[in-house]
Design a protein around this motif. Structure first.
Motif, mmCIF file in Angstrom:
data_model
loop_
_atom_site.group_PDB
_atom_site.id
_atom_site.type_symbol
_atom_site.label_atom_id
_atom_site.label_comp_id
_atom_site.label_asym_id
_atom_site.label_seq_id
_atom_site.Cartn_x
_atom_site.Cartn_y
_atom_site.Cartn_z
ATOM 1 N N PHE A 24 0.820 -1.208 0.000
ATOM 2 C CA PHE A 24 0.000 0.000 0.000
ATOM 3 C C PHE A 24 0.857 1.263 0.000
ATOM 4 O O PHE A 24 0.378 2.335 -0.357
ATOM 5 C CB PHE A 24 -0.906 0.025 1.240
ATOM 6 N N SER A 25 2.114 1.145 0.422
ATOM 7 C CA SER A 25 2.926 2.354 0.581
ATOM 8 C C SER A 25 4.345 2.173 0.047
ATOM 9 O O SER A 25 4.673 2.643 -1.040
ATOM 10 C CB SER A 25 2.958 2.757 2.062
ATOM 11 N N LYS A 26 5.164 1.437 0.768
ATOM 12 C CA LYS A 26 6.576 1.307 0.390
ATOM 13 C C LYS A 26 6.745 0.653 -0.975
ATOM 14 O O LYS A 26 7.524 1.114 -1.813
ATOM 15 C CB LYS A 26 7.312 0.501 1.468
ATOM 16 N N GLU A 27 6.034 -0.438 -1.217
ATOM 17 C CA GLU A 27 6.147 -1.179 -2.483
ATOM 18 C C GLU A 27 4.881 -0.956 -3.315
ATOM 19 O O GLU A 27 4.112 -1.867 -3.562
ATOM 20 C CB GLU A 27 6.353 -2.669 -2.201
ATOM 21 N N PHE A 28 4.694 0.307 -3.737
ATOM 22 C CA PHE A 28 3.447 0.673 -4.398
ATOM 23 C C PHE A 28 3.512 0.591 -5.917
ATOM 24 O O PHE A 28 2.567 0.962 -6.604
ATOM 25 C CB PHE A 28 3.050 2.102 -4.006
ATOM 26 N N GLY A 29 4.623 0.081 -6.469
ATOM 27 C CA GLY A 29 4.823 0.109 -7.911
ATOM 28 C C GLY A 29 3.758 -0.622 -8.708
ATOM 29 O O GLY A 29 3.116 -1.556 -8.227
ATOM 30 N N ASN A 30 3.587 -0.178 -9.940
ATOM 31 C CA ASN A 30 2.674 -0.815 -10.890
ATOM 32 C C ASN A 30 3.401 -2.004 -11.524
ATOM 33 O O ASN A 30 4.490 -1.835 -12.077
ATOM 34 C CB ASN A 30 2.273 0.206 -11.959
ATOM 35 N N PRO A 31 2.833 -3.195 -11.472
ATOM 36 C CA PRO A 31 3.517 -4.381 -12.016
ATOM 37 C C PRO A 31 3.842 -4.282 -13.505
ATOM 38 O O PRO A 31 4.682 -5.037 -14.002
ATOM 39 C CB PRO A 31 2.532 -5.524 -11.751
ATOM 40 N N SER A 32 3.189 -3.381 -14.215
ATOM 41 C CA SER A 32 3.456 -3.231 -15.647
ATOM 42 C C SER A 32 4.626 -2.281 -15.930
ATOM 43 O O SER A 32 5.047 -2.158 -17.075
ATOM 44 C CB SER A 32 2.205 -2.721 -16.368
ATOM 45 N N SER A 33 5.127 -1.619 -14.889
ATOM 46 C CA SER A 33 6.238 -0.679 -15.069
ATOM 47 C C SER A 33 7.562 -1.415 -15.171
ATOM 48 O O SER A 33 7.736 -2.486 -14.562
ATOM 49 C CB SER A 33 6.287 0.304 -13.897
ATOM 50 N N LEU A 34 8.510 -0.839 -15.899
ATOM 51 C CA LEU A 34 9.793 -1.497 -16.134
ATOM 52 C C LEU A 34 10.848 -1.169 -15.089
ATOM 53 O O LEU A 34 11.845 -1.869 -14.989
ATOM 54 C CB LEU A 34 10.321 -1.111 -17.521
ATOM 55 N N TYR A 35 10.640 -0.102 -14.305
ATOM 56 C CA TYR A 35 11.658 0.256 -13.316
ATOM 57 C C TYR A 35 11.567 -0.660 -12.095
ATOM 58 O O TYR A 35 10.661 -1.504 -11.996
ATOM 59 C CB TYR A 35 11.546 1.731 -12.922
ATOM 60 N N ALA A 36 12.513 -0.487 -11.159
ATOM 61 C CA ALA A 36 12.730 -1.459 -10.088
ATOM 62 C C ALA A 36 11.497 -1.703 -9.229
ATOM 63 O O ALA A 36 11.165 -2.861 -8.921
ATOM 64 C CB ALA A 36 13.904 -1.013 -9.210
ATOM 65 N N SER A 37 10.797 -0.656 -8.822
ATOM 66 C CA SER A 37 9.634 -0.872 -7.948
ATOM 67 C C SER A 37 8.529 -1.618 -8.685
ATOM 68 O O SER A 37 7.801 -2.430 -8.097
ATOM 69 C CB SER A 37 9.111 0.459 -7.404
ATOM 70 N N GLY A 38 8.380 -1.361 -9.985
ATOM 71 C CA GLY A 38 7.412 -2.107 -10.776
ATOM 72 C C GLY A 38 7.792 -3.571 -10.909
ATOM 73 O O GLY A 38 6.943 -4.460 -10.845
ATOM 74 N N ARG A 39 9.101 -3.814 -11.083
ATOM 75 C CA ARG A 39 9.555 -5.208 -11.197
ATOM 76 C C ARG A 39 9.349 -5.958 -9.883
ATOM 77 O O ARG A 39 9.003 -7.145 -9.894
ATOM 78 C CB ARG A 39 11.025 -5.246 -11.619
ATOM 79 N N ARG A 40 9.552 -5.280 -8.762
ATOM 80 C CA ARG A 40 9.318 -5.937 -7.471
ATOM 81 C C ARG A 40 7.835 -6.279 -7.305
ATOM 82 O O ARG A 40 7.483 -7.349 -6.803
ATOM 83 C CB ARG A 40 9.795 -5.046 -6.325
ATOM 84 N N ALA A 41 6.967 -5.357 -7.715
ATOM 85 C CA ALA A 41 5.528 -5.628 -7.659
ATOM 86 C C ALA A 41 5.168 -6.810 -8.561
ATOM 87 O O ALA A 41 4.342 -7.660 -8.194
ATOM 88 C CB ALA A 41 4.743 -4.383 -8.065
ATOM 89 N N LYS A 42 5.798 -6.868 -9.727
ATOM 90 C CA LYS A 42 5.542 -7.975 -10.660
ATOM 91 C C LYS A 42 5.984 -9.309 -10.049
ATOM 92 O O LYS A 42 5.286 -10.323 -10.179
ATOM 93 C CB LYS A 42 6.298 -7.723 -11.965
ATOM 94 N N ARG A 43 7.142 -9.307 -9.368
ATOM 95 C CA ARG A 43 7.600 -10.550 -8.722
ATOM 96 C C ARG A 43 6.636 -10.987 -7.634
ATOM 97 O O ARG A 43 6.349 -12.187 -7.495
ATOM 98 C CB ARG A 43 9.006 -10.355 -8.157
ATOM 99 N N ALA A 44 6.122 -10.023 -6.865
ATOM 100 C CA ALA A 44 5.147 -10.363 -5.821
ATOM 101 C C ALA A 44 3.880 -10.946 -6.438
ATOM 102 O O ALA A 44 3.299 -11.916 -5.919
ATOM 103 C CB ALA A 44 4.817 -9.118 -4.999
ATOM 104 N N LEU A 45 3.458 -10.360 -7.541
ATOM 105 C CA LEU A 45 2.265 -10.826 -8.242
ATOM 106 C C LEU A 45 2.442 -12.262 -8.731
ATOM 107 O O LEU A 45 1.571 -13.124 -8.522
ATOM 108 C CB LEU A 45 1.991 -9.898 -9.414
ATOM 109 N N GLU A 46 3.576 -12.542 -9.356
ATOM 110 C CA GLU A 46 3.793 -13.876 -9.908
ATOM 111 C C GLU A 46 4.057 -14.907 -8.811
ATOM 112 O O GLU A 46 3.694 -16.084 -8.948
ATOM 113 C CB GLU A 46 4.936 -13.845 -10.911
ATOM 114 N N SER A 47 4.670 -14.473 -7.704
ATOM 115 C CA SER A 47 4.847 -15.379 -6.570
ATOM 116 C C SER A 47 3.495 -15.770 -5.997
ATOM 117 O O SER A 47 3.268 -16.946 -5.649
ATOM 118 C CB SER A 47 5.704 -14.708 -5.499
ATOM 119 N N ALA A 48 2.577 -14.807 -5.901
ATOM 120 C CA ALA A 48 1.224 -15.104 -5.420
ATOM 121 C C ALA A 48 0.513 -16.062 -6.363
ATOM 122 O O ALA A 48 -0.188 -16.983 -5.925
ATOM 123 C CB ALA A 48 0.428 -13.802 -5.291
#
Length: 381
Positions: A24-48
């Motif tokens: 909700f705050s620290k790791e708020f990146g959009n999973p479709s974004s290419l920068y680091a916070s987006g990639r972290r969100a994408k990893r969380a999404l795929e891990s789920a």
């Protein structure tokens, strides 16, 4: 307060909440974004996605995240019907007591030229596979049958139904919203092509669910827009909710056996105690039902008054009829199993989770007889 309406929703567990908070705050990146916070969100999404797939014995690329059970049901049913219609298949099969997300989806399809056969669920609230077999037609596009009923908790023979459908080359969808995290769900053993679930039924957050789509099922997406969910479900993903869903489902599956055993013991004690009240009946099969589900009907009792008095005594429950919304219509589920209109209006659903205690069951059984007596006295005035 005693919360005994877990079939309606469950509280988010502490571990689920803690897992969600960073997104909700620290790791708020959009999973479709290419920068680091987006990639972290994408990893969380795929891990789920991998976690949910493991819990269902599915492949990660067969799991699609949605806003909840209703969207998942609509997607599976409407897009399967669309695919079937392309080859002249315009017949759909369901049961008489499905959730409204299913029944209303089918009703909308009927207005578009489809025909729907609704199977009887009998007095025990269970479909007979042989009756399903007799209802199958060459033009059947989909069978949709819930895994466990949301009101009376009866568990359907999905594996047998799935085997019949698979043998006939007809896809099967199951609404497993009430069963997920409570019953063992193995999409291969169940022979299902589509399976719906919703996080808030097993101590996850509201507003997030999932749809299993068997690889090769070949249905299109329900929502148009971006390329999220492999192009089948447009819209920026609810990463926090999806993480919460995965953590909640994993916890529920890991603790399922111990929780089910404990819930079954509390359920049966609650049933046995309640049936000592004169003019009381249990709705649905006493054994083939969800471990925490108790659905009762009381003679000469109005459900709305019963709920209000229970609430005054600190017990949160629900009724089978829609009387809390001011409707005079009795529950379609209770009518489907043969209850008269007065009995259907005088119903009570108590649904437990493993956060409930034996002491709470004792307190319910202490309060309930007096409440029933008071409601009956009020109705006789």
């Amino acid at each position: 307060m005693i919360y005994a309406d877990n079939a309606a929703t469950t509280p988010v567990s502490d571990s689920v909440l803690q897992a969600m908070l960073p997104y909700f705050s620290k790791e708020f990146g959009n999973p479709s974004s290419l920068y680091a916070s987006g990639r972290r969100a994408k990893r969380a999404l795929e891990s789920a996605r991998e976690t949910v797939a493991d819990c269902l014995d599915a492949r990660p690329d067969e799991i699609f995240f949605t806003s909840g059970g209703s969207e998942s049901d609509n997607w599976a049913i409407k897009m399967s019907a669309k695919k079937g219609k392309e080859t002249g298949k315009t017949h759909l099969i369901t049961s008489e007591f499905e959730h409204h997300a299913v029944l209303h989806s089918l009703r909308s399809l009927e207005s578009g030229g489809f025909t729907v056969s609704a199977l009887s669920v009998h007095e025990d609230g269970i479909i007979r596979p042989e009756e399903l077999k007799a209802a199958l037609r060459p033009e059947t596009a989909l069978v949709t049958v819930m895994t466990a009923n949301n009101e009376i908790g009866t568990i359907q023979p999905i594996s047998e139904i799935g085997a019949l459908c698979r043998g006939a080359g007809i896809p099967l969808h199951t609404d497993a919203v009430q069963a997920a995290g409570i019953l063992p769900l193995d999409v291969k053993a169940m022979n299902v092509d589509f399976l719906s679930l919703s996080a808030h039924k097993f101590h996850g957050p509201k507003g997030v669910g999932a749809l299993y789509i068997r690889k090769g099922a070949g249905i299109s997406g329900l929502m148009d827009g971006g390329a999220q969910e492999r192009g089948l479900r447009a819209g920026t993903e609810n990463v926090a909710g999806i993480v919460g869903l995965a953590v909640a489902l994993k916890e529920a599956c890991e603790n399922r056996k111990a929780c089910a055993d404990r819930l079954t013991a509390m359920r049966d004690r609650l049933i046995q105690g309640a049936l000592k009240i004169p003019g009381t009946r249990l709705n649905g099969d006493p054994v083939k039902r969800l471990p925490g589900n108790v659905n009762l009907s009381f003679e000469q009792v109005e459900g709305e008054a019963l709920l209000l008095l229970l609430d005054q005594n600190g017990i949160c429950a629900s009724a089978g009829s829609a009387c809390t919304a001011g409707s005079l219509e009795p529950s379609h589920v209770l009518r489907a199993i043969g209850l008269s209109e007065p009995l259907a209006h005088g119903s009570l659903r108590l649904t437990l989770s493993c956060q409930n205690t034996e002491a709470e069951v004792d307190e319910i059984l202490q309060i309930l007889p007096d409440v029933i007596m008071r409601v009956r006295s009020l109705s006789s005035q």
